[in-house]
Write an enzyme that holds these catalytic residues in place. Structure first.
Site, mmCIF file in Angstrom:
data_model
loop_
_atom_site.group_PDB
_atom_site.id
_atom_site.type_symbol
_atom_site.label_atom_id
_atom_site.label_comp_id
_atom_site.label_asym_id
_atom_site.label_seq_id
_atom_site.Cartn_x
_atom_site.Cartn_y
_atom_site.Cartn_z
ATOM 1 N N HIS A 89 7.468 1.941 6.596
ATOM 2 C CA HIS A 89 7.344 1.121 5.396
ATOM 3 C C HIS A 89 6.574 1.426 4.375
ATOM 4 O O HIS A 89 5.421 2.122 4.746
ATOM 5 C CB HIS A 89 7.229 -0.402 5.805
ATOM 6 C CG HIS A 89 5.942 -0.714 6.522
ATOM 7 N ND1 HIS A 89 5.687 -0.390 7.778
ATOM 8 C CD2 HIS A 89 4.821 -1.513 5.870
ATOM 9 C CE1 HIS A 89 4.523 -1.050 7.987
ATOM 10 N NE2 HIS A 89 3.851 -1.458 7.060
ATOM 11 N N HIS A 110 4.153 0.119 0.927
ATOM 12 C CA HIS A 110 3.783 -1.040 0.268
ATOM 13 C C HIS A 110 3.848 -0.737 -1.114
ATOM 14 O O HIS A 110 3.284 0.663 -1.796
ATOM 15 C CB HIS A 110 2.362 -1.310 0.651
ATOM 16 C CG HIS A 110 1.991 -1.690 2.179
ATOM 17 N ND1 HIS A 110 2.143 -2.985 2.379
ATOM 18 C CD2 HIS A 110 2.062 -0.976 3.113
ATOM 19 C CE1 HIS A 110 1.914 -3.099 3.710
ATOM 20 N NE2 HIS A 110 1.676 -1.943 4.122
#
Length: 141
Positions: free
Chosen positions: A105, A107
């Site tokens: 992932h 940010h």
């Protein structure tokens, strides 16, 4: 160095399977973006590939090639939506550097000069605030 495996029951995998709700900002065939429930700044969102990988270290380069143009698109939208002076893009690989969810992932955190980042742990943001922030970003896509 020990190699770690991908856990198909991590929280982001559960979000992808629809088992856990999220405040969705963007979705296509390969990626999903949603608001971080413990944002470090208003508009903090996460971009994940739909294909499971633990992090950047074991990700298929083809997945990365599809992920990062979406990260860029969302960084521009988040910057515009929150009238930010800049955008922090961060991505962690393994627990030693702060990764806590072991699904790749990225940010995306819009930043205003002089405003400190909040800690990324502790209290979850109000869902109405997250929903409103998601709508602001979507309006800029």
């Amino acid at each position: 160095m020990t190699s770690q495996t991908y856990d198909a029951n991590n929280i982001f995998a559960k979000i992808l399977k629809g088992e856990i709700p999220c405040h969705k900002v963007y979705e296509d065939n390969d990626t999903l973006a949603f608001m971080d429930v413990m944002p470090q700044a208003p508009g903090h969102l996460l971009v994940i590939p739909k294909v499971g990988s633990r992090n950047l270290l074991d990700a298929d380069p083809a997945v990365l090639a599809k992920l990062f143009p979406v990260v860029q698109k969302l960084a521009v939208a988040a910057r515009d939506a929150f009238e930010a002076d800049g955008v922090l893009i961060s991505q962690f690989n393994e627990a030693a550097v702060g990764q806590t969810v072991f699904h790749l992932h990225v940010h995306v955190v819009p930043r205003k000069e002089g405003e400190a980042l909040k800690p990324h742990s502790g209290k979850m943001e109000d869902h109405a605030v997250l929903a409103a922030h998601a709508e602001k970003v979507k309006a800029c896509l």
